[in-house]
Design an enzyme around this catalytic site. Structure first.
Site, PDB file in Angstrom:
ATOM      1  N   ASN A 208      -2.801  33.417   0.245  1.00 13.53           N
ATOM      2  CA  ASN A 208      -2.200  32.112  -0.501  1.00 13.53           C
ATOM      3  C   ASN A 208      -2.960  32.294  -1.856  1.00 13.53           C
ATOM      4  OD1 ASN A 208      -5.187  31.538  -0.982  1.00 13.53           O
ATOM      5  ND2 ASN A 208      -5.735  30.732   1.569  1.00 13.53           N
ATOM      6  N   ASP A 276      -5.591  27.639   6.925  1.00 14.19           N
ATOM      7  CA  ASP A 276      -6.005  26.426   7.952  1.00 14.19           C
ATOM      8  C   ASP A 276      -5.608  27.320   9.519  1.00 14.19           C
ATOM      9  OD1 ASP A 276      -7.150  24.906   6.631  1.00 14.19           O
ATOM     10  OD2 ASP A 276      -4.613  24.285   5.926  1.00 14.19           O
ATOM     11  N   LYS A 286       2.955  47.890  14.678  1.00 12.66           N
ATOM     12  CA  LYS A 286       3.840  47.100  13.256  1.00 12.66           C
ATOM     13  C   LYS A 286       5.236  46.813  14.011  1.00 12.66           C
ATOM     14  CE  LYS A 286       6.714  48.009   9.024  1.00 12.66           C
ATOM     15  NZ  LYS A 286       7.642  49.487   8.069  1.00 12.66           N
ATOM     16  N   PRO A 304     -10.861  28.044  12.580  1.00  9.84           N
ATOM     17  CA  PRO A 304     -12.197  27.058  12.534  1.00  9.84           C
ATOM     18  C   PRO A 304     -12.376  26.320  11.317  1.00  9.84           C
ATOM     19  CG  PRO A 304     -12.176  29.125  12.408  1.00  9.84           C
ATOM     20  CD  PRO A 304     -11.408  29.477  12.752  1.00  9.84           C
ATOM     21  N   ASP A 305     -12.356  24.907  11.564  1.00 12.38           N
ATOM     22  CA  ASP A 305     -12.972  24.639  10.329  1.00 12.38           C
ATOM     23  C   ASP A 305     -14.512  24.698   9.116  1.00 12.38           C
ATOM     24  OD1 ASP A 305     -13.710  22.844   7.938  1.00 12.38           O
ATOM     25  OD2 ASP A 305     -11.902  21.814   8.427  1.00 12.38           O
ATOM     26  N   ILE A 306     -14.515  26.365   8.528  1.00  8.46           N
ATOM     27  CA  ILE A 306     -15.566  26.230   8.160  1.00  8.46           C
ATOM     28  C   ILE A 306     -16.527  25.207   7.167  1.00  8.46           C
ATOM     29  CG2 ILE A 306     -17.290  28.235   7.252  1.00  8.46           C
ATOM     30  CD1 ILE A 306     -14.437  29.459   6.523  1.00  8.46           C
ATOM     31  N   PHE A 324     -13.954  21.647  -1.264  1.00 14.89           N
ATOM     32  CA  PHE A 324     -13.058  21.562  -2.331  1.00 14.89           C
ATOM     33  C   PHE A 324     -11.430  20.882  -1.805  1.00 14.89           C
ATOM     34  CE2 PHE A 324     -14.488  23.374  -6.759  1.00 14.89           C
ATOM     35  CZ  PHE A 324     -14.855  23.572  -6.191  1.00 14.89           C
ATOM     36  N   LYS A 338     -10.594  13.179   3.245  1.00  9.78           N
ATOM     37  CA  LYS A 338     -11.300  14.923   2.968  1.00  9.78           C
ATOM     38  C   LYS A 338     -12.897  14.788   3.494  1.00  9.78           C
ATOM     39  CE  LYS A 338      -8.066  17.947   2.482  1.00  9.78           C
ATOM     40  NZ  LYS A 338      -7.787  18.996   1.389  1.00  9.78           N
ATOM     41  N   LYS A 342     -14.542  15.608   6.866  1.00  9.08           N
ATOM     42  CA  LYS A 342     -15.324  16.982   7.126  1.00  9.08           C
ATOM     43  C   LYS A 342     -16.794  17.024   6.861  1.00  9.08           C
ATOM     44  CE  LYS A 342     -11.539  19.585   5.515  1.00  9.08           C
ATOM     45  NZ  LYS A 342     -11.534  21.062   5.496  1.00  9.08           N
TER      46      LYS A 342
HETATM   47  N1  CTP Z   1     -12.222  24.739   4.417  1.00  6.85           N
HETATM   48  C1  CTP Z   1     -12.710  25.192   4.926  1.00  6.85           C
HETATM   49  N2  CTP Z   1     -12.419  25.610   6.073  1.00  6.85           N
HETATM   50  C2  CTP Z   1     -10.724  26.229   6.380  1.00  6.85           C
HETATM   51  C3  CTP Z   1     -10.177  25.153   6.109  1.00  6.85           C
HETATM   52  C4  CTP Z   1     -10.888  24.640   4.861  1.00  6.85           C
HETATM   53  O1  CTP Z   1     -13.546  25.411   5.373  1.00  6.85           O
HETATM   54  N3  CTP Z   1     -10.793  26.292   7.285  1.00  6.85           N
HETATM   55  C5  CTP Z   1     -12.926  23.918   3.971  1.00  6.85           C
HETATM   56  C6  CTP Z   1     -12.251  24.799   2.141  1.00  6.85           C
HETATM   57  O2  CTP Z   1     -13.449  26.189   1.696  1.00  6.85           O
HETATM   58  C7  CTP Z   1     -12.274  23.868   1.220  1.00  6.85           C
HETATM   59  C8  CTP Z   1     -12.254  22.534   2.237  1.00  6.85           C
HETATM   60  O3  CTP Z   1     -12.524  22.621   3.473  1.00  6.85           O
HETATM   61  O4  CTP Z   1     -13.614  23.529   0.488  1.00  6.85           O
HETATM   62  C9  CTP Z   1     -10.813  21.648   1.857  1.00  6.85           C
HETATM   63  O5  CTP Z   1      -9.505  22.655   1.926  1.00  6.85           O
HETATM   64  P1  CTP Z   1      -8.443  22.447   2.194  1.00  6.85           P
HETATM   65  O6  CTP Z   1      -7.735  23.123   2.278  1.00  6.85           O
HETATM   66  O7  CTP Z   1      -7.609  21.027   0.734  1.00  6.85           O
HETATM   67  O8  CTP Z   1      -7.889  21.122   3.010  1.00  6.85           O
HETATM   68  P2  CTP Z   1      -7.838  21.738   4.641  1.00  6.85           P
HETATM   69  O9  CTP Z   1      -8.971  21.045   5.544  1.00  6.85           O
HETATM   70  O10 CTP Z   1      -7.117  23.212   4.977  1.00  6.85           O
HETATM   71  O11 CTP Z   1      -6.544  20.064   4.720  1.00  6.85           O
HETATM   72  P3  CTP Z   1      -4.585  20.354   4.375  1.00  6.85           P
HETATM   73  O12 CTP Z   1      -4.850  21.701   4.038  1.00  6.85           O
HETATM   74  O13 CTP Z   1      -4.793  19.645   4.956  1.00  6.85           O
HETATM   75  O14 CTP Z   1      -5.601  19.759   2.613  1.00  6.85           O
END
Ligand code: CTP
Length: 399
Positions: A208, A276, A286, A304-306, A324, A338, A342
């Site tokens: 990204n 995500d 390749k 995983p969502d950290i 954030f 959010k 979270k």
């Molecule tokens: N984050 C994380 N791990 C992930 C995704 C997000 O730790 N796998 C954290 C980011 O560092 C940030 C927060 O979650 O602090 C929100 O990230 P954001 O991209 O806005 O949200 P998403 O959870 O990805 O939700 P969406 O893409 O549906 O808006």
């Protein structure tokens, strides 16, 4: 604040050397005494007479001055100070320091000193970003040298980017923090930053537009307040700040493990733009265009969502967890939801729609959302957002 403190100020050669005079003035106003040492190149920009007049003390310029050696040798000069400050520090001075060279008075006393050293770099953006300079900065940071700046902005040479000397007020604040330890001394703070790269095959990945600028600025602002910072960064454009423990990762899963390994922490700030999804069908070699099967089909799994994982820890959760929320629509509503989903304490919402220029840009406009309020901050530089956030974190952790 600096009453009775003795600062040895090395003034290097650079267009920003004139700011060293203002620095002397500000330090004296705070009660410090300042002994200036001006390099040969520095004297092209600042005269010993003007530095001496402002400092109200003798100025040192030469290594081999018999009078100086008789009155106060360079070893003595380097050790009589509470802090040695180098401002501006040129690329050349940093290189000399990192390599232990001692061929003039400034480099000799920097090698001879047993006092802490704070460096305020100032140079052209490309010189700052050059691998050689970044190597020297990393070496010096590893040696315990403290850094303030450089700032980002328009430069005298017409280019734009990091390399400007930090403002005298910021250098004075860093000196005060270095001498007095800072409000976040003994606090450990974890900061995630940058994008993650999720491999498709050995040469391709999903990423990204995050530059890592905001996360780097936050880590620096926290460390300037005395915190011990563990900085976990994906492959970012912006170099990690000096003076923090850097853990480089590539994928979201690596970032999660690094974050868990960095605990315990008093606070954790999740500024990374974590991907995500990852590709479950990652190819070991390749993917070729001439594959008979037509266009490749990628299968995804959710990463995983950290932030959520750390926020929802039953034991050992940091006292303050900050996330954030990068949004393009219904920013406040989505960010508020959010935060709850979270389980973090604060969420910093920002609008990353392309027209805002925030993602990858130099400025940010954020809303700080906690359990009871949503506070809009005016649009400002990412450095300023970082400093304001660091102050808030400091107030929370020390109240
Ligand atoms: N984050 C994380 N791990 C992930 C995704 C997000 O730790 N796998 C954290 C980011 O560092 C940030 C927060 O979650 O602090 C929100 O990230 P954001 O991209 O806005 O949200 P998403 O959870 O990805 O939700 P969406 O893409 O549906 O808006």
């Amino acid at each position: 604040m600096l009453d009775g403190k003795n600062i040895l100020l090395v003034i290097g050669g650079g267009i920003a050397a004139f700011k060293a005079l203002d620095l002397i003035r500000q330090l004296r106003k705070q009660g410090a005494s300042v002994t200036p040492v001006i390099t040969r190149a520095g004297q092209e920009f600042v005269t010993p007479l003007s530095a001496s007049a402002l400092a109200g003390s003798k100025v040192y310029t030469d290594l081999f001055s018999l009078t100086d050696e008789a009155e106060m040798g360079h070893i003595e000069l380097s050790r009589a100070a509470d802090l040695v400050v180098v401002a501006p520090a040129t690329a050349d001075l940093l290189a000399k320091m990192a390599n232990g060279m001692a061929n003039d008075l400034a480099s000799t006393l920097l090698l001879a000193t047993d006092t802490r050293i704070l460096v305020a770099p100032s140079m052209n953006v490309r010189m700052w970003q050059h691998r050689a300079t970044q190597r020297n900065v990393a070496t010096l940071a590893g040696d315990g040298v403290l850094f303030v700046g450089p700032d980002e902005g328009a430069m005298a040479c017409g280019e734009f980017g990091p390399g400007r000397l930090a403002e005298p007020a910021a250098i004075t604040a860093a000196i005060t923090a270095a001498i007095t330890d800072g409000p976040l001394a003994n606090k450990h703070i974890l900061v995630t930053s940058g994008p993650t790269h999720e491999p498709i095959d050995p040469v391709r990945y999903i990423a990204n537009r995050s530059s890592g600028a905001q996360g780097s600025a936050i880590a620096l602002a926290l460390s300037a307040l005395g915190a011990k910072v563990t900085f976990i960064s994906g492959p970012a454009d912006v170099a990690p700040p000096a003076g923090v423990t850097v853990v480089q990762v590539k994928t979201a899963r690596e970032m999660l493990i690094a974050a868990q390994n960095a605990l315990p922490a008093d606070a954790a700030i999740f500024a990374a733009a974590v991907a995500d999804w990852r590709v479950t069908s990652e190819a070991k070699s390749k993917i070729k265009k001439d594959n008979k099967g037509g266009l490749p089909v990628l299968e995804f799994a959710e990463n995983p969502d950290i932030l959520a994982t750390i926020s929802q820890m039953k034991t050992g959760r940091p006292a303050l967890v900050v996330g954030f929320a990068a949004e393009t629509d219904n920013v406040l509503e989505n960010a508020t939801a959010k935060r709850l989903r979270k389980g973090c304490d604060w969420i910093i919402a920002n609008d990353v729609s392309p027209e805002t220029g925030i993602m990858g840009g130099h400025e940010n406009a954020v809303t700080l959302i906690d359990e009871t309020s949503a506070e809009n901050w005016p649009r400002m530089g990412k450095d300023a957002v970082a400093k304001q956030l660091a102050q808030r974190i400091s107030a929370f952790l020390t109240s």
